[in-house]
Design a protein around this motif. Sequence first.
Motif, PDB file in Angstrom:
ATOM      1  N   VAL A 196      10.678  37.782  81.791  1.00  0.00           N
ATOM      2  CA  VAL A 196      11.986  38.346  82.145  1.00  0.00           C
ATOM      3  C   VAL A 196      12.358  39.465  81.182  1.00  0.00           C
ATOM      4  CG1 VAL A 196      14.452  37.847  82.298  1.00  0.00           C
ATOM      5  CG2 VAL A 196      12.799  36.239  83.253  1.00  0.00           C
ATOM      6  N   LYS A 197      12.168  39.210  79.888  1.00  0.00           N
ATOM      7  CA  LYS A 197      12.508  40.218  78.878  1.00  0.00           C
ATOM      8  C   LYS A 197      11.631  41.458  79.041  1.00  0.00           C
ATOM      9  CE  LYS A 197      12.684  40.917  73.877  1.00  0.00           C
ATOM     10  NZ  LYS A 197      12.351  40.360  72.543  1.00  0.00           N
ATOM     11  N   LEU A 198      10.334  41.255  79.311  1.00  0.00           N
ATOM     12  CA  LEU A 198       9.418  42.382  79.478  1.00  0.00           C
ATOM     13  C   LEU A 198       9.779  43.215  80.699  1.00  0.00           C
ATOM     14  CD1 LEU A 198       6.847  43.879  78.650  1.00  0.00           C
ATOM     15  CD2 LEU A 198       5.548  42.247  80.046  1.00  0.00           C
ATOM     16  N   GLN A 199      10.044  42.553  81.824  1.00  0.00           N
ATOM     17  CA  GLN A 199      10.385  43.272  83.046  1.00  0.00           C
ATOM     18  C   GLN A 199      11.671  44.057  82.880  1.00  0.00           C
ATOM     19  OE1 GLN A 199       8.540  43.638  85.641  1.00  0.00           O
ATOM     20  NE2 GLN A 199       6.940  42.127  85.249  1.00  0.00           N
ATOM     21  N   ALA A 200      12.675  43.429  82.214  1.00  0.00           N
ATOM     22  CA  ALA A 200      13.934  44.138  81.992  1.00  0.00           C
ATOM     23  C   ALA A 200      13.713  45.346  81.089  1.00  0.00           C
ATOM     24  CB  ALA A 200      14.961  43.190  81.370  1.00  0.00           C
ATOM     25  N   GLY A 201      12.877  45.155  80.044  1.00  0.00           N
ATOM     26  CA  GLY A 201      12.597  46.280  79.150  1.00  0.00           C
ATOM     27  C   GLY A 201      11.895  47.425  79.866  1.00  0.00           C
ATOM     28  N   VAL A 202      10.934  47.098  80.746  1.00  0.00           N
ATOM     29  CA  VAL A 202      10.227  48.135  81.510  1.00  0.00           C
ATOM     30  C   VAL A 202      11.195  48.865  82.427  1.00  0.00           C
ATOM     31  CG1 VAL A 202       8.482  48.505  83.292  1.00  0.00           C
ATOM     32  CG2 VAL A 202       7.989  47.007  81.356  1.00  0.00           C
ATOM     33  N   LEU A 219      20.905  45.954  81.267  1.00  0.00           N
ATOM     34  CA  LEU A 219      21.001  45.867  79.816  1.00  0.00           C
ATOM     35  C   LEU A 219      21.399  44.460  79.374  1.00  0.00           C
ATOM     36  CD1 LEU A 219      22.789  49.245  78.988  1.00  0.00           C
ATOM     37  CD2 LEU A 219      20.397  48.657  78.561  1.00  0.00           C
ATOM     38  N   ALA A 220      22.296  43.854  80.143  1.00  0.00           N
ATOM     39  CA  ALA A 220      22.720  42.487  79.811  1.00  0.00           C
ATOM     40  C   ALA A 220      21.560  41.517  79.947  1.00  0.00           C
ATOM     41  CB  ALA A 220      23.877  42.066  80.712  1.00  0.00           C
ATOM     42  N   ILE A 221      20.722  41.736  80.973  1.00  0.00           N
ATOM     43  CA  ILE A 221      19.555  40.864  81.150  1.00  0.00           C
ATOM     44  C   ILE A 221      18.589  41.040  79.984  1.00  0.00           C
ATOM     45  CG2 ILE A 221      17.509  40.482  82.568  1.00  0.00           C
ATOM     46  CD1 ILE A 221      19.222  41.176  85.018  1.00  0.00           C
ATOM     47  N   GLN A 222      18.371  42.282  79.583  1.00  0.00           N
ATOM     48  CA  GLN A 222      17.468  42.532  78.457  1.00  0.00           C
ATOM     49  C   GLN A 222      17.984  41.877  77.180  1.00  0.00           C
ATOM     50  OE1 GLN A 222      17.232  46.582  77.086  1.00  0.00           O
ATOM     51  NE2 GLN A 222      15.063  46.353  76.516  1.00  0.00           N
ATOM     52  N   GLU A 223      19.291  42.029  76.917  1.00  0.00           N
ATOM     53  CA  GLU A 223      19.865  41.449  75.705  1.00  0.00           C
ATOM     54  C   GLU A 223      19.848  39.923  75.765  1.00  0.00           C
ATOM     55  OE1 GLU A 223      24.052  41.504  73.147  1.00  0.00           O
ATOM     56  OE2 GLU A 223      23.799  42.793  74.923  1.00  0.00           O
ATOM     57  N   GLY A 225      17.766  38.080  77.409  1.00  0.00           N
ATOM     58  CA  GLY A 225      16.395  37.615  77.246  1.00  0.00           C
ATOM     59  C   GLY A 225      15.990  37.554  75.781  1.00  0.00           C
ATOM     60  N   GLY A 226      16.368  38.599  75.019  1.00  0.00           N
ATOM     61  CA  GLY A 226      16.063  38.580  73.596  1.00  0.00           C
ATOM     62  C   GLY A 226      16.771  37.449  72.861  1.00  0.00           C
ATOM     63  N   GLU A 227      18.059  37.232  73.197  1.00  0.00           N
ATOM     64  CA  GLU A 227      18.807  36.150  72.561  1.00  0.00           C
ATOM     65  C   GLU A 227      18.224  34.793  72.939  1.00  0.00           C
ATOM     66  OE1 GLU A 227      21.679  34.306  70.230  1.00  0.00           O
ATOM     67  OE2 GLU A 227      21.045  36.410  70.345  1.00  0.00           O
ATOM     68  N   ALA A 228      17.850  34.624  74.205  1.00  0.00           N
ATOM     69  CA  ALA A 228      17.261  33.355  74.633  1.00  0.00           C
ATOM     70  C   ALA A 228      15.949  33.085  73.901  1.00  0.00           C
ATOM     71  CB  ALA A 228      17.039  33.366  76.142  1.00  0.00           C
ATOM     72  N   MET A 229      15.166  34.129  73.660  1.00  0.00           N
ATOM     73  CA  MET A 229      13.908  33.940  72.951  1.00  0.00           C
ATOM     74  C   MET A 229      14.149  33.516  71.504  1.00  0.00           C
ATOM     75  SD  MET A 229      10.678  33.864  73.149  1.00  0.00           S
ATOM     76  CE  MET A 229      10.318  34.700  74.700  1.00  0.00           C
TER      77      MET A 229
END
Length: 370
Positions: A196-202, A219-223, A225-229
Motif C-alpha cells: 500500500v505504501k509503495l503504490q501510494a508513493g508511486v 497523500l493521506a494514504i502515503q502518510e 502507510g508510513g505511520e502504520a509501518m
Amino acid sequence: MSGHVAGTVTRRRLADAALAVVVGALVVTTAAFDGDTRPVDYALIVLGSAALAFYRGAPLAVLAVTTATGAAYVLHAHPGTLAALPVLGAVHTASRAGHRGWAAAAGGLFLAAYVATGPMTQEVVEKTTLLAGWFLCAVVTGLADRNWQAYLRQTEQRALEAERTREEAALRRAGEERLRIARELHDSLTHSISIVKLQAGVAVHLARKRGEEVPPALLAIQEAGGEAMRELRATLEVLRTDEPTGRPAQLVERARAAGLAIELTVTGDECPLPATVDRAMYRIVQEALTNAARHAGPAKVHVQLDYEEDGLTIRVDDDGTADPARPPTPGNGLTGMRERVTALGGTLHTAPRAQGGFSVRAELPLEAAR
C-alpha cells in the motif's frame, strides 16, 4: 515486611516469657505448700524457670542452667516431682533443637540428684520412675516436633518449587505465543502495508512528475502507510521481547537524537530494583516518551525518577498541545501502562496539565515486588 518480622519476633519473645512465668509460678506455688522452703530454694526455682525464656537462642545454655538449678534445688529441699518442670521444658527444647544426647544426659543427671535426696523407699522409686517417663517423653516429643518442623519446611519448599516451575512454564508459553503472533503479523501485515505504501508513493511520484496536483487523499494514504509501518515495527519489537532493552537514560538519549527536547532528573538514592519494577519503569518511560513524540508537537519533556525507601515515583511531563478541556481517549499504550502499574499494586495518573501539556505520574511500591 520488616515491621511484620519485628512483630513476629516480639510475639515469640512474649510467648517465651509467658512460658517461663507459668512454669515458675507452678513450681513456686508447689514449693510454698511444702512449708519448709527457704529463700535460696525460691531463688533457684526462679533462676531455672527464667532461663526458659531464652530457649530459642541458646537451648544448650538453658539446659545447663535449668539442670544445675534444678539439681541443687532437689538436693537442698527434697521437693516433689513438680520441681522437675523447668528441666523437663529445657530437655524438650534441647531435643527439638537436635541435642538429644545432651537432653538425655541432663535428664539422667537430674534423676540422679533426685534419687540422692534420701533412702530408696518405695515412694522414691515410684517418683523416680514417673520422672524417668516424663523425661523420656520430653526427649521423644522434642524429636517428633523437630521432624514435624522439618517436614513442614520441606513441604513448603516443594510447594514453592512447584509454583516457580509453573510460573516458568507459563512465561515460556507466553513467550512462545508472543513470537508466534509476531511472526504472523510480520508475514501477513508487513507485506500488505508495504505494498500500500509503495503504490501510494508511486502514484504521488507520477502525479508530481506529470505536474499534476497530488490528491490529498493520496497523500493521506502515503502518510498513513508510513505511520502504520512504524507502529507495526514497534509492536513487533515489544512482542519479541518483554524485557527492557536498556535504561531510562538510554531512552532519553534516543529521544534527544530523534529531535525531542528532553530533560532527565533522578532524585533519592538510586538502587537496584526488583525485576518487575525495573521492567515497568522502563516501559512506562518508553510509552510516555512515545506519546509525547507523537502527540505533543514541538514540546519540552521532563522525566523525573524519585527513588524512595519504600517506592519509586515516575513522572513524565510535557508542555505540548494537550488541553484539559479535551482529555484524550486512552489508547492501548496508556491502558497497558495502567495494567502494569496496577499489577504491582501501584497508582497511575495520566491527564492534561492545567498549564498545558500532558502529565504521566506512576507510583510503584517496592516491598510487595520484593
